[in-house]
Scaffold this active site. Structure first.
Site, PDB file in Angstrom:
ATOM      1  N   SER A  63      38.606  22.874  39.530  1.00 17.84           N
ATOM      2  CA  SER A  63      39.467  23.396  38.470  1.00 17.84           C
ATOM      3  C   SER A  63      40.773  24.004  38.957  1.00 17.84           C
ATOM      4  CB  SER A  63      38.715  24.474  37.667  1.00 17.84           C
ATOM      5  OG  SER A  63      37.515  23.975  37.118  1.00 17.84           O
ATOM      6  N   GLY A 354      42.460  22.011  32.819  1.00 23.27           N
ATOM      7  CA  GLY A 354      41.834  21.760  33.122  1.00 23.27           C
ATOM      8  C   GLY A 354      42.089  22.810  34.655  1.00 23.27           C
ATOM      9  N   THR A 355      41.456  24.470  35.376  1.00 22.32           N
ATOM     10  CA  THR A 355      42.011  25.837  35.332  1.00 22.32           C
ATOM     11  C   THR A 355      40.885  26.867  35.466  1.00 22.32           C
ATOM     12  OG1 THR A 355      43.652  24.972  33.833  1.00 22.32           O
ATOM     13  CG2 THR A 355      43.409  27.352  33.892  1.00 22.32           C
ATOM     14  N   VAL A 356      41.377  27.842  36.087  1.00 16.35           N
ATOM     15  CA  VAL A 356      40.399  28.932  36.133  1.00 16.35           C
ATOM     16  C   VAL A 356      41.042  30.188  35.571  1.00 16.35           C
ATOM     17  CG1 VAL A 356      38.945  28.103  38.025  1.00 16.35           C
ATOM     18  CG2 VAL A 356      40.983  29.460  38.553  1.00 16.35           C
ATOM     19  N   MET A 436      40.226  28.988  29.429  1.00 15.26           N
ATOM     20  CA  MET A 436      40.814  27.903  30.202  1.00 15.26           C
ATOM     21  C   MET A 436      40.456  26.551  29.611  1.00 15.26           C
ATOM     22  SD  MET A 436      38.226  28.362  33.410  1.00 15.26           S
ATOM     23  CE  MET A 436      38.136  26.735  34.115  1.00 15.26           C
TER      24      MET A 436
END
Length: 536
Positions: A63, A354, A355-356, A436
């Site tokens: 991610s 598509g 991340t945190v 996210m």
């Protein structure tokens, strides 16, 4: 004994987590523990967030990564600060260059969509401005995880395996070899529960720690990135890296039923959540789960999203100002379009002329809402050999239409999907929140805010509530546990409802609220991922 760690035949429940001295909420337990470790060593919430973010590049590479972008909302000394650490397009790229290579739109993978990474600079900048502990101490947990390895968690393993299967089919060029060397050293994705480590990742984090990220932008790491991009016909150069600085910005907000909801201004899409809340504010949501409530929320979001995608980019290139899009007049005008039936949205006609994600809080009153991402999963698929640096594919969002506000230009930042959120009331911090997941993010922010403010759900319930996601036109995806009778009622209102098989595409969020009277922290974490709240 063979165990399927993705098989959950029984419903389960998480409770809100309470703590007083500090809290870190994120999508991976080991990363949350890294932040807690820093809090217990005397660090503040900002220190904890940096340590958590660095750990996430190791323990959730599906991610995010060192080669991605970041944004933050920081509450300290009774003021909210915004940090935009999204990098621009390289100076040597252009629409003409892309057309010469035969592209009609920006590619998803490869060297072309790579923009300047902002993550390492974000860590250093946050530490310099608002941290307490030495920067190198903040990198220590992530370095340890990369060196010693860690067991792969269930949702991480699921996405790692699916990405590997996809990449084996489409990544044939030599530029992608380092991705496989780094993330599939045994020729396959690691299994759930299997140990995985990355020595190159550890060495890169040590270099970042020792130089306060300068090596990444003007030193040894910059040289390695530059050389690999030149070898494979890429555009990102050491000159682009050296020119980058994160930008401190004034957050933007709307007041929604007595609460101020805050986002980062453009080039981020957080504006869309605020625009939707402004439109929705003209409605009364009397019942939590009703077809009428969902219908009006969906219609407000689709109008805001359609306008956001049409107009949001670098502020200087926007055909309409942030102030106009957040105005009562804009909200009133768009609300008039909403009726009893679903509509096919069109962008608002402009006046002629598509991340945190992670959240952290401490007992000094500091709070931070932080997000970083390589954009689509692992990003561009381009990994600098021996470094663990996977470069983002954020440039994919640029338009190759020179008339579009988000048209590709050298040195320009693109429309950005990753957004941190923050909530205040009467000038006091309630706390950070975020969801996210690409274009789900403003939709998740909107739904969490409404669940919290309109329906008074606790932070865990606000995240657990079944979500919807507007896709395009009249098409709306809903989660498997979305009530069927409401899905049917929305169909009767003209929506095309599609029920998904799992909730993975509906975002993964975290919330930390602070009790305005007692200072007690209350956290919720995402049931759709490996999330955990570490607290003391």
């Amino acid at each position: 004994m063979t165990t399927d760690y993705l098989y959950h035949p029984f419903s389960s429940q998480r409770n809100t987590v309470f703590a007083k001295r500090g809290m870190v909420a994120t999508s991976q337990p080991l990363a949350a523990q890294a932040g807690l470790e820093i809090l217990q060593q005397g660090g503040n919430a900002i220190d904890a967030a940096i340590a958590t973010a660095a750990a996430l590049t190791v323990v959730e590479p599906t991610s995010n990564g060192i080669g991605g972008d970041a944004f933050a909302l920081v509450w300290t000394k009774n003021k909210l600060h915004g940090l935009n650490a999204s990098g621009p397009a390289p100076q040597s790229i252009s629409i003409e260059e892309m057309k010469k290579r035969g592209y009609e739109k920006m590619p998803v993978f490869g060297v072309e969509p790579v923009t300047v990474p902002g993550v390492p600079a974000a860590w250093a900048e946050l530490s310099e401005k608002h941290g307490k502990l030495p920067f190198e101490k903040l990198m220590a947990p992530a370095i340890r995880l990369a060196e010693e390895g860690y067991p792969v968690s269930p949702i991480l393993g699921k996405y790692w395996k699916s990405a590997t299967e996809k990449f084996k089919e489409i990544f044939k060029d030599d530029v992608y070899k380092s991705w496989f060397d780094t993330f599939t050293p045994d020729g396959r994705a690691p299994e759930i529960g299997e140990m995985w480590s990355s020595k190159g990742h550890a060495e890169t984090l040590k270099e970042i720690a020792d130089t306060k990220a300068e090596s990444f932008y003007s030193g040894q790491l910059a040289d390695k990135i530059d050389a690999y991009m030149k070898e494979h016909g890429g555009y990102l150069s050491k000159e682009d890296l050296a020119a980058f600085k994160p930008e401190w910005v004034e957050p933007v907000s709307v007041n929604y039923r007595g609460y101020d909801v805050w986002e980062i201004p453009p080039n981020g899409q957080g504006m869309i959540a605020l625009m939707a809340l402004n439109i929705a504010q003209g409605f009364e949501f009397d019942e939590f789960q009703s077809a009428d409530t969902y219908h009006k929320q969906i219609e407000a979001m689709k109008l805001a999203f359609t306008d956001g995608k049409a107009f949001i980019t670098e502020p200087a290139d926007m055909p309409i100002s942030t102030e106009e899009l957040l105005s009562k007049e804009y909200a009133d005008k768009r609300r008039e379009v909403i009726g009893e039936k679903a509509i096919d949205p069109e962008p608002m006609e402009l006046p002629k002329g598509g991340t945190v994600y992670l959240a952290a809080a401490d007992d000094e009153g500091n709070m931070i809402s932080y997000i970083q991402s390589n954009y689509m999963g692992f990003g561009s698929g381009v990994v600098v050999p021996g470094t663990g640096i996977g470069l983002q594919n954020r440039g994919h969002d640029f338009s190759l239409d020179p008339e579009h506000p988000n048209a590709l230009n050298p040195g320009k930042r693109t429309y950005h999907t990753i957004i941190p959120g923050f909530l205040t009331k009467d000038g006091e911090a309630v706390g950070p929140f975020g969801v996210m997941g690409g274009y789900m993010q403003p939709q998740g922010h909107f739904q969490v805010a409404v669940n919290t403010i309109d329906f008074h759900l606790n932070p865990q319930a606000a995240l657990d509530a079944p979500r919807w996601q507007w896709m395009n036109g009249k098409t709306v995806h809903v989660e498997p546990h979305f009530p069927n009778h409401l899905a049917q009622a929305l169909v009767r209102k003209g929506h095309t409802i599609q029920v998904t098989t799992d909730g993975g595409s509906f975002g993964r969020g975290q919330i930390i609220w602070r009790d305005l009277e007692t200072g007690v922290l209350k956290g919720g974490t995402e049931s759709r991922t490996d999330g955990q709240i570490a607290a003391w």
